[in-house]
Write a protein that holds these residues in place. Structure first.
Motif, PDB file in Angstrom:
ATOM      1  N   ASN A 123       0.858  -1.190   0.000  1.00  0.00           N
ATOM      2  CA  ASN A 123       0.000   0.000   0.000  1.00  0.00           C
ATOM      3  C   ASN A 123       0.890   1.235   0.000  1.00  0.00           C
ATOM      4  N   PHE A 124       0.666   2.087  -0.970  1.00  0.00           N
ATOM      5  CA  PHE A 124       1.560   3.211  -1.228  1.00  0.00           C
ATOM      6  C   PHE A 124       0.888   4.515  -0.800  1.00  0.00           C
ATOM      7  N   THR A 125       1.530   5.274   0.074  1.00  0.00           N
ATOM      8  CA  THR A 125       1.009   6.572   0.505  1.00  0.00           C
ATOM      9  C   THR A 125       2.036   7.654   0.168  1.00  0.00           C
ATOM     10  N   VAL A 126       1.557   8.814  -0.266  1.00  0.00           N
ATOM     11  CA  VAL A 126       2.448   9.905  -0.660  1.00  0.00           C
ATOM     12  C   VAL A 126       2.260  11.091   0.275  1.00  0.00           C
ATOM     13  N   ALA A 127       3.375  11.722   0.669  1.00  0.00           N
ATOM     14  CA  ALA A 127       3.286  12.967   1.448  1.00  0.00           C
ATOM     15  C   ALA A 127       4.217  13.999   0.813  1.00  0.00           C
ATOM     16  N   ILE A 128       3.680  15.173   0.521  1.00  0.00           N
ATOM     17  CA  ILE A 128       4.449  16.186  -0.213  1.00  0.00           C
ATOM     18  C   ILE A 128       4.613  17.444   0.634  1.00  0.00           C
ATOM     19  N   ASP A 129       5.809  17.986   0.578  1.00  0.00           N
ATOM     20  CA  ASP A 129       6.209  19.149   1.381  1.00  0.00           C
ATOM     21  C   ASP A 129       5.676  20.442   0.738  1.00  0.00           C
ATOM     22  N   PHE A 130       4.754  21.122   1.454  1.00  0.00           N
ATOM     23  CA  PHE A 130       4.187  22.383   0.963  1.00  0.00           C
ATOM     24  C   PHE A 130       4.659  23.556   1.814  1.00  0.00           C
ATOM     25  N   THR A 131       5.917  23.497   2.302  1.00  0.00           N
ATOM     26  CA  THR A 131       6.381  24.601   3.153  1.00  0.00           C
ATOM     27  C   THR A 131       6.955  25.734   2.302  1.00  0.00           C
ATOM     28  N   ALA A 132       7.006  26.913   2.912  1.00  0.00           N
ATOM     29  CA  ALA A 132       7.398  28.122   2.174  1.00  0.00           C
ATOM     30  C   ALA A 132       8.850  28.069   1.690  1.00  0.00           C
ATOM     31  N   SER A 133       9.681  27.228   2.343  1.00  0.00           N
ATOM     32  CA  SER A 133      11.092  27.163   1.923  1.00  0.00           C
ATOM     33  C   SER A 133      11.248  26.639   0.499  1.00  0.00           C
ATOM     34  N   ASN A 134      10.176  26.064  -0.063  1.00  0.00           N
ATOM     35  CA  ASN A 134      10.223  25.590  -1.455  1.00  0.00           C
ATOM     36  C   ASN A 134      10.153  26.727  -2.467  1.00  0.00           C
ATOM     37  N   GLY A 135       9.743  27.923  -2.008  1.00  0.00           N
ATOM     38  CA  GLY A 135       9.587  29.047  -2.936  1.00  0.00           C
ATOM     39  C   GLY A 135       8.185  29.083  -3.539  1.00  0.00           C
ATOM     40  N   LEU A 136       7.758  30.266  -3.973  1.00  0.00           N
ATOM     41  CA  LEU A 136       6.411  30.437  -4.532  1.00  0.00           C
ATOM     42  C   LEU A 136       6.236  29.597  -5.798  1.00  0.00           C
ATOM     43  N   PRO A 137       5.200  28.760  -5.857  1.00  0.00           N
ATOM     44  CA  PRO A 137       5.028  27.866  -7.007  1.00  0.00           C
ATOM     45  C   PRO A 137       4.949  28.580  -8.348  1.00  0.00           C
ATOM     46  N   SER A 138       4.567  29.875  -8.323  1.00  0.00           N
ATOM     47  CA  SER A 138       4.440  30.586  -9.602  1.00  0.00           C
ATOM     48  C   SER A 138       5.808  31.067 -10.120  1.00  0.00           C
ATOM     49  N   GLN A 139       6.843  31.020  -9.266  1.00  0.00           N
ATOM     50  CA  GLN A 139       8.175  31.501  -9.660  1.00  0.00           C
ATOM     51  C   GLN A 139       9.029  30.358 -10.226  1.00  0.00           C
ATOM     52  N   PRO A 140       9.734  30.607 -11.318  1.00  0.00           N
ATOM     53  CA  PRO A 140      10.583  29.558 -11.913  1.00  0.00           C
ATOM     54  C   PRO A 140      11.643  29.017 -10.937  1.00  0.00           C
ATOM     55  N   THR A 141      12.012  29.798  -9.908  1.00  0.00           N
ATOM     56  CA  THR A 141      13.035  29.319  -8.968  1.00  0.00           C
ATOM     57  C   THR A 141      12.447  28.336  -7.947  1.00  0.00           C
ATOM     58  N   SER A 142      11.113  28.244  -7.891  1.00  0.00           N
ATOM     59  CA  SER A 142      10.479  27.380  -6.885  1.00  0.00           C
ATOM     60  C   SER A 142      10.642  25.903  -7.256  1.00  0.00           C
ATOM     61  N   LEU A 143      10.823  25.065  -6.205  1.00  0.00           N
ATOM     62  CA  LEU A 143      10.932  23.619  -6.445  1.00  0.00           C
ATOM     63  C   LEU A 143       9.590  23.030  -6.891  1.00  0.00           C
ATOM     64  N   HIS A 144       8.508  23.785  -6.663  1.00  0.00           N
ATOM     65  CA  HIS A 144       7.183  23.321  -7.091  1.00  0.00           C
ATOM     66  C   HIS A 144       6.801  23.878  -8.466  1.00  0.00           C
ATOM     67  N   TYR A 145       7.707  24.645  -9.068  1.00  0.00           N
ATOM     68  CA  TYR A 145       7.352  25.306 -10.337  1.00  0.00           C
ATOM     69  C   TYR A 145       7.303  24.268 -11.469  1.00  0.00           C
ATOM     70  N   ALA A 146       6.169  24.217 -12.151  1.00  0.00           N
ATOM     71  CA  ALA A 146       6.056  23.324 -13.308  1.00  0.00           C
ATOM     72  C   ALA A 146       5.950  24.186 -14.551  1.00  0.00           C
ATOM     73  N   SER A 147       6.941  24.095 -15.414  1.00  0.00           N
ATOM     74  CA  SER A 147       6.870  24.882 -16.647  1.00  0.00           C
ATOM     75  C   SER A 147       5.995  24.111 -17.629  1.00  0.00           C
ATOM     76  N   PRO A 148       5.581  24.765 -18.723  1.00  0.00           N
ATOM     77  CA  PRO A 148       4.777  24.033 -19.719  1.00  0.00           C
ATOM     78  C   PRO A 148       5.565  22.864 -20.307  1.00  0.00           C
ATOM     79  N   TYR A 149       6.911  22.921 -20.189  1.00  0.00           N
ATOM     80  CA  TYR A 149       7.747  21.923 -20.865  1.00  0.00           C
ATOM     81  C   TYR A 149       8.220  20.824 -19.931  1.00  0.00           C
ATOM     82  N   GLN A 150       8.147  21.078 -18.619  1.00  0.00           N
ATOM     83  CA  GLN A 150       8.748  20.101 -17.729  1.00  0.00           C
ATOM     84  C   GLN A 150       8.030  20.055 -16.387  1.00  0.00           C
ATOM     85  N   LEU A 151       7.886  18.815 -15.862  1.00  0.00           N
ATOM     86  CA  LEU A 151       7.304  18.652 -14.533  1.00  0.00           C
ATOM     87  C   LEU A 151       8.271  19.177 -13.476  1.00  0.00           C
TER      88      LEU A 151
END
Length: 536
Positions: free
Chosen positions: A293-321
């Motif tokens: 049984n597989f469970t996923v937990a993802i880090d949504f803390t501010a240290s990841n950077g704003l998701p809308s900014q290309p520098t953020s670890l959560h940033y998904a560009s149209p070309y890459q996950l």
């Protein structure tokens, strides 16, 4: 890496297309294996041709090395051999009857190791089905315990006697040798008795009982320039008989033999004891019905950077996950083959969650507290991207709540029928180290493993400490019963060439490599035997 085990695939087909006008087709199945990390397929082998049938049960089997931690893609092409006049099918005249794509893990992970797939590829036609049965080859699971002693070895040290030890090598198909065991050093004696040791049969001879096993005898030197005393060769089959026959092996030094006319040997080695035990394997438990049984937990803390900014670890560009999505996909796509319902609970931690902006350390990504499960890895990805748009990244980074959540579920069924894997993806800046250690120590006695993938540029010392490879993790004087944490930094797998497929395959491989052993260690300490796979 040493293959986890060898698996034998038996192939049958049902209701094949009929291509022959006067009789039924004469089918053959060709197996292709996808080259790891590329789109290339290599022919692995083919079954015999069975004449005049649309429901063949082939006798010739395919034997494959099986690695849990890799996606091993297989393609089965079904062809009808066609006789042209007096010439047979060797001329390559073949009609295509359909094909099926399947991962080896899917066959092993399916009930009782049986999988049925529709054949496709002939437009507008129903091509019938292919049935695959996976069985582990039994000689892979044997563990040998043996003890050896030596007599009258050559004296190599100027002041004392020798300090002898043995090195075992298995021979490879191409005539080269691979080291597979070293005994301890027995100091200052020409008649050493070494401690008994255990070694898997597959490490000693890869399941081939007649393959040469070479054993070198050395005199240990502190500076590492160990002196060669001599060598002898044997095989697994010979060793298994040697004990009852009191076989004595002569230790020979080829250089001495050439130089000295009267040279007899450099001593002898005797096998004192040799016993074989069968060990249960990961495949035994999976085939016996144990579910991962597989469970996923993802880090949504501010240290990841704003998701809308290309520098953020959560940033998904149209070309890459994003790094988060890539890591999730790489690991999840392999594990999902072993999870029959393909429903994965997925949580986020360290964010302010609507409607009231409360900080949560285990909010369901699909926003459904009653049922946090997502359908397949694609479902998890979808919910993850949705959450990024609705929550506010915040902090602190607390692992303990989500570990305790999965541990609570794992504690409900401890009979070996369920095993839990928690994947935490994080930028590694952990705030609740003491509570997390406590949670892991508690979880180490439960049927679960934890995988941590660290993304971003941080130093991950805290994560390395949680991965108890070097030092067993402890909390308030209690030690973890088993090592259940595997940590890898994502950045080690992003290669400059940009070949993402290959680097993600490597990531999945390293992350999942310890799961089979961790599952086995749980079963072993609880003395849980695999259930017999029920016959039909």
């Amino acid at each position: 890496s040493v293959p986890g085990t060898k698996v034998e695939l038996t192939v049958s087909c049902r209701n094949l297309l009929d291509m022959d006008t006067f009789s039924k087709s004469d089918p053959v199945v060709v197996l292709f294996v996808q080259v790891s990390g590329s789109s290339e397929w290599k022919e692995f082998g083919r079954t015999e041709v069975i004449d005049n049938t649309l429901n063949p049960d082939f006798v010739r089997k395919f034997v494959l090395d099986y690695y849990f931690e890799e996606k091993q893609n297989l393609r089965f092409d079904v062809e009808a051999t066609v006789l042209r006049g007096s010439h047979s099918a060797l001329l390559g005249a073949q009609d295509f009857l359909g094909q099926a794509f399947v991962a080896l893990g899917e066959v092993i992970g399916s009930q009782r190791g049986r999988l049925e797939r529709p054949l496709t590829g002939v437009p507008g036609k129903r091509c019938g089905t292919i049935l695959l049965l996976a069985e582990e080859l039994s000689n892979c699971r044997d563990i040998v315990t043996m003890q050896l002693c030596a007599n009258k070895l050559d004296k190599k040290d100027f002041f004392g006697k020798s300090d002898p030890f043995l090195v075992f090598y298995r021979s490879n198909e191409d005539g080269t040798f691979t080291i597979c065991h070293k005994t301890e050093v027995v100091k200052n004696t020409l008649n050493p008795v070494w401690q008994p040791f255990t070694i898997p049969v597959r490490a000693l001879c890869n399941g081939d009982y007649d393959r040469t096993v070479k054993i070198d005898v050395y005199d240990w030197d502190r500076d590492g320039s160990h002196d060669f005393i001599g060598e002898f060769a044997t095989s697994y089959r010979e060793l298994s008989r040697a004990q009852s026959q009191f076989t004595v092996y002569e230790v020979l030094n080829p250089r001495k033999k050439c130089k000295k006319k009267k040279y007899v040997n450099s001593g002898t080695v005797t096998l004192l004891s040799f016993s074989v035990e069968s060990e249960f394997t990961f495949v035994d438990y999976i085939r016996g019905g144990t579910q991962l049984n597989f469970t996923v937990a993802i880090d949504f803390t501010a240290s990841n950077g704003l998701p809308s900014q290309p520098t953020s670890l959560h940033y998904a560009s149209p070309y890459q996950l994003s790094a988060y999505a890539l890591a999730l996909k790489a690991v999840g796509e392999i594990i999902q083959d072993y999870d029959s319902d393909k429903l994965f609970p997925a949580y986020g931690f360290g964010a302010k969650v609507p409607p009231d902006g409360k900080i949560s350390h285990q909010f369901p990504l699909n926003n459904n507290v009653e049922n946090p499960s997502c359908a397949g890895i694609e479902g998890v990805l979808e919910s993850y991207l949705q959450s990024l748009r609705t929550v506010q990244l915040y902090g602190p980074t607390n692992f303990a709540p989500v570990i305790n959540q999965v541990a609570g579920t794992a504690a409900q069924v401890t009979d070996g029928s369920q095993y839990h894997v928690l994947l935490i993806i994080t930028d590694g800046v952990i705030s609740d180290m003491l509570q997390t250690k406590e949670a892991i120590v508690t979880a180490s006695s439960l049927p679960m493993s934890i995988i941590i993938v660290g993304v971003g540029p941080a130093e991950f010392e805290a994560m390395e400490e949680l991965d108890g490879d070097e030092v067993r993790l402890s909390s308030r004087g209690r030690y973890a019963e088993r090592d259940i944490v595997q940590f890898v930094p994502f950045r080690d797998y992003v290669d400059d060439s940009g070949n993402q497929v290959l680097s993600m395959a490597r990531l999945a491989k390293d992350v999942l490599a310890e799961i089979p052993e961790q599952l086995l260690s749980y079963m072993k300490t609880r003395d849980i035997k695999p259930r017999r796979a029920d016959p039909e």
